[in-house]
Design an enzyme around this catalytic site. Structure first.
Site, mmCIF file in Angstrom:
data_model
loop_
_atom_site.group_PDB
_atom_site.id
_atom_site.type_symbol
_atom_site.label_atom_id
_atom_site.label_comp_id
_atom_site.label_asym_id
_atom_site.label_seq_id
_atom_site.Cartn_x
_atom_site.Cartn_y
_atom_site.Cartn_z
ATOM 1 N N SER A 140 0.817 -1.219 0.000
ATOM 2 C CA SER A 140 0.000 0.000 0.000
ATOM 3 C C SER A 140 0.849 1.265 0.000
ATOM 4 O O SER A 140 0.461 2.271 -0.610
ATOM 5 C CB SER A 140 -0.923 0.000 1.224
ATOM 6 O OG SER A 140 -0.176 -0.008 2.426
ATOM 7 N N TYR A 182 -11.603 -8.394 4.333
ATOM 8 C CA TYR A 182 -10.227 -7.991 4.016
ATOM 9 C C TYR A 182 -9.288 -8.847 4.848
ATOM 10 O O TYR A 182 -8.932 -8.504 5.967
ATOM 11 C CB TYR A 182 -10.042 -6.506 4.336
ATOM 12 C CG TYR A 182 -8.762 -5.892 3.797
ATOM 13 C CD1 TYR A 182 -8.786 -5.099 2.658
ATOM 14 C CD2 TYR A 182 -7.544 -6.078 4.430
ATOM 15 C CE1 TYR A 182 -7.630 -4.505 2.162
ATOM 16 C CE2 TYR A 182 -6.385 -5.503 3.942
ATOM 17 C CZ TYR A 182 -6.434 -4.711 2.819
ATOM 18 O OH TYR A 182 -5.281 -4.143 2.333
ATOM 19 N N ASP A 193 5.622 -2.088 3.923
ATOM 20 C CA ASP A 193 6.247 -3.309 3.427
ATOM 21 C C ASP A 193 7.541 -2.939 2.723
ATOM 22 O O ASP A 193 7.543 -2.127 1.788
ATOM 23 C CB ASP A 193 5.306 -4.019 2.454
ATOM 24 C CG ASP A 193 4.030 -4.507 3.132
ATOM 25 O OD1 ASP A 193 4.127 -5.068 4.230
ATOM 26 O OD2 ASP A 193 2.941 -4.294 2.565
ATOM 27 N N ASP A 195 7.388 -4.416 7.854
ATOM 28 C CA ASP A 195 7.702 -5.803 7.504
ATOM 29 C C ASP A 195 8.873 -5.760 6.541
ATOM 30 O O ASP A 195 8.787 -5.142 5.466
ATOM 31 C CB ASP A 195 6.513 -6.498 6.852
ATOM 32 C CG ASP A 195 5.406 -6.817 7.843
ATOM 33 O OD1 ASP A 195 5.636 -6.657 9.051
ATOM 34 O OD2 ASP A 195 4.314 -7.216 7.404
ATOM 35 N N LYS A 206 -10.745 -0.449 -0.411
ATOM 36 C CA LYS A 206 -10.089 -1.044 0.758
ATOM 37 C C LYS A 206 -10.847 -0.716 2.041
ATOM 38 O O LYS A 206 -11.018 -1.582 2.904
ATOM 39 C CB LYS A 206 -8.640 -0.545 0.850
ATOM 40 C CG LYS A 206 -7.711 -1.106 -0.218
ATOM 41 C CD LYS A 206 -6.281 -0.634 -0.040
ATOM 42 C CE LYS A 206 -5.675 -1.152 1.237
ATOM 43 N NZ LYS A 206 -4.232 -0.833 1.351
ATOM 44 N N ASP A 221 1.348 0.114 8.251
ATOM 45 C CA ASP A 221 2.734 -0.348 8.224
ATOM 46 C C ASP A 221 3.327 -0.138 6.831
ATOM 47 O O ASP A 221 2.621 0.222 5.880
ATOM 48 C CB ASP A 221 2.829 -1.816 8.647
ATOM 49 C CG ASP A 221 2.091 -2.745 7.693
ATOM 50 O OD1 ASP A 221 1.428 -2.238 6.762
ATOM 51 O OD2 ASP A 221 2.165 -3.964 7.865
#
Length: 689
Positions: free
Chosen positions: A92, A227, A105, A157, A218, A103
């Site tokens: 995202s 989701y 990625d 992450d 979303k 968060d």
């Protein structure tokens, strides 16, 4: 807004419409953006600056680590500084649709002399020592190995990929297929996140239109409880690909129109035909990586809602979808389409689309899964393992012929237990039963035990003494009126308790778990209740039955007898098995108003029918690979069940009937006389739906 004018197009088919936005479409888009602002789906300018600062600090940490490791492995100071290595983002954040508190990625790309073992040893230790880095958790054995951390308040992450290059040059792009040469499977999967995200952005006609529409979808998916990739729904990348495909089909449309067309396209989509953003890339380099292809891989033919990633090696991002989660999502597509049509003509506001689902009022029966650990840190690890296995339970429940749908809520809820220092987390599965022409007893012992076995035998549990000794898993049945025993009143308002009409006796304990045998004490035949016929037969759940009482009771035995004790594997695994008796339903005095099922605007219907035909042809031509449905498997399974049932009835007819059995047979014969009427009603509803 850039208009689609050229003869070329993105996607495997041409667009459905190239119409440009009307003033009303622009107005609705502005209203949509204002509505989304209220839900915090946009990051603040300060938040964006902070994230960039955090990513810069992490990148500096990575470069320092690579230099140190390179010198340890024999590189000179100058050589160590030249080998490179950097951080990439995906998900995202890379798509530009992250919100407050989301968060990031990230992917660490290193040269060939840096090993994965270095990443999970020395780099992990460096993170532990780094200033402002907290909650470092390594998961090296995951399908995509990851280190989870919090850097200066931002959750991240971090994946790792080692390229077969001596030096990682500045400005390296990851879409070059040659970068996949000589990589192991884990590195390929780690790279795939960035490659897919970058491909999506390249394949949409207008990125700003795409981003606003994706934010809306979303938010809608999260509010409606669909989701979660792990639990069988769609994850972020899958929703992004569906929105991107809609943008390809309507390349000049405003974001509000894209949201409406999103629901229209995928409610009409001919699943399991796959959704693709581009034609599959050929393996020109001979890498021989496995790609999604139902003609070659038999397992791919059983995927229910395939959405294929656009970067080589192409994969189905929705392989976790089950029959129940598919049906739940399709129902939400229909709801979204109806609401967006009313929004388009000014009857409703955007807020109605984003109303949260009232999950705990949908069903009369629920399965409660409770994970317990001795502290919150261990619960975080334990709950992740349990959650990853819940879809196995969903699949087993779907195999039960008496269960129509097993609807899992992706939200987990903490449980406060008085006088307990343990940490608890719960998941809930709503059950809708197939109501037949007579009573039916349902025992869920086998399904629950298979789920428990999958947890007990998992390598993550077997290799962790902390998990084996400091955790517990409880699986119980709960009726809707009992949910207040688990959840706070602001989530589930307490309902008045009702007396059980039929007691349950407990007999014959099993050495593994207690099996419940239901004995109905019937003094006179029960009068069948009536139901109110609803517009949509698929929405006829136990909670919508006016009187057909579904009775269930869990075991009521001593604590030491009801507990399922594993031999030191887990502290205890408890399951309260339940037999459920569902009474017959008499539909004689119900009527159907056909006109209520028809659209009033005939001109709109004609236009939508034409567009629906375009969608049907699209979903066929969109598939360059043939997908086989599982109808044959289902048919053979149903035939086997019918044969087994017929055989059982034949054997039973030779046995003298007791008083209870005689009464039950009278009830079944009486209800069989009206069974064909119920079939006609459902068919009529389906015809006019």
């Amino acid at each position: 807004m850039a208009n689609y004018l050229g003869s070329g197009f993105a996607g495997v088919t041409g667009p459905i419409s190239t119409a440009v936005p009307k003033p009303q479409d622009i107005k609705l888009t502005n209203l949509l953006e204002a509505c989304l602002q209220k839900y915090g789906v946009f990051d603040t300018p300060e938040g964006q600056k902070h994230r960039l600062l955090v990513l810069g600090k992490l990148n500096e940490l990575v470069k320092k680590w690579i230099i140190d490791i390179s010198k340890e492995k024999g590189k000179s100071e100058a050589e160590a500084k030249e080998v490179g290595g950097t951080i990439f983002t995906f998900g995202s954040y890379r798509l530009g649709v992250h919100g407050k508190g989301a968060d990031i990625d990230t992917l660490l790309v290193a040269p060939r002399h840096i090993e994965r073992t270095d990443f999970f040893s020395s780099f992990k230790e460096l993170l532990f020592e780094a200033k402002n880095v907290t909650n470092v958790r390594a998961v090296p054995d995951a399908f995509v190995p990851v280190i989870k951390l919090e850097f200066d308040g931002v959750e991240m992450d971090l994946l790792f990929a080692r390229l077969a290059l001596p030096v990682i040059p500045d400005g390296l792009g990851l879409l070059d297929m040659s970068l996949l040469k000589n990589l192991d499977a884990k590195c390929v999967r780690s790279l795939n996140g960035c490659r897919v995200t970058d491909s999506i952005l390249k394949l949409v006609p207008n990125q700003e239109t795409f981003r606003l529409a994706l934010r809306a979808i979303k938010l809608w998916a999260k509010r409606r409880g669909i989701y979660s990739n792990a639990l069988g729904y769609l994850g972020g990348v899958s929703w992004a690909m569906l929105v991107a495909r809609t943008c390809q089909l309507y390349p000049n449309a405003a974001s509000s129109t894209i949201v409406l067309k999103f629901f229209f396209v995928f409610e009409k989509w001919n699943w399991p035909q796959p959704v693709l953003l581009r034609k599959a890339e050929e393996d020109v380099l001979g890498l021989n990586l496995q790609v999604w292809n139902p003609q070659v891989n038999p397992g791919d033919a059983h995927h229910l809602m395939p959405i294929i990633t656009p970067a080589y090696p192409q994969q189905n991002s929705t392989f976790n979808v089950t029959k129940s989660t598919r049906d739940v999502m399709l129902n939400e597509f229909r709801r979204g389409l109806d609401i967006c049509r009313d929004i388009d003509v000014g009857k409703l506001s955007w807020d109605i689309l984003f109303e949260p689902i009232k999950f705990f009022s949908l069903y009369k029966h629920y399965i409660v899964i409770c994970a317990t650990a001795i502290d919150s840190d261990l619960l975080l690890k334990w709950s992740g393992l349990v959650e990853s296995k819940i879809r196995i339970l969903i699949g087993k429940l779907e195999d039960n012929e008496n269960i129509k749908i097993a609807h899992v809520n992706p939200t987990s809820y903490p449980r406060i237990v008085p006088d307990s220092t343990d940490s608890h987390l719960m998941w809930f599965i709503g059950l809708e039963f197939c109501v037949g022409p007579g009573g039916v007893n349902i025992t869920l012992t086998y399904e629950i035990q298979m789920f428990i076995n999958s947890v007990v035998k998992s390598p993550a549990l077997q290799s962790s003494p902390d998990l084996r000794n400091g955790t517990q898993l409880d699986v119980k049945h709960a009726r809707r009126r009992d949910l207040s025993d688990y959840l706070s009143p602001d989530i589930v308002p307490p309902l008045p308790k009702k007396k059980k009409q039929f007691p349950i006796d407990i007999e014959t304990p099993s050495p593994i778990l207690k099996r419940v045998h239901k004995i109905e004490r019937v003094e006179e035949p029960r009068v069948s209740k009536r139901i109110k016929i609803m517009d949509d037969p698929d929405s006829l759940t136990d909670s919508s039955i006016g009187g057909g009482e579904a009775t269930a009771k869990t075991t009521n035995v001593d604590e030491d007898e009801s507990s399922l004790m594993s031999t030191g594997k887990i502290g205890s695994l408890n399951f309260d098995s339940a037999d459920v008796s569902i009474t017959d339903i008499d539909p004689m005095e119900n009527s159907i108003n056909d006109s209520s099922l028809m659209m009033s605007d005939s001109s709109m219907m004609e236009h939508q029918n034409e567009e629906s035909r375009n969608i049907s042809s699209l979903s066929t031509s969109d598939s360059t690979l043939t997908t086989t449905t599982t109808n044959n498997v289902s048919t053979s399974s149903s035939s086997a069940n019918a044969s087994s049932s017929s055989s059982a009835q034949h054997n039973h007819s030779n046995t003298p009937l007791g008083p209870l059995q005689a009464i039950q047979q009278q009830q079944q014969q009486s209800s069989a006389q009206t069974a064909h009427i119920k079939k006609n009603i459902v068919l009529k509803l389906s015809t006019h739906k």
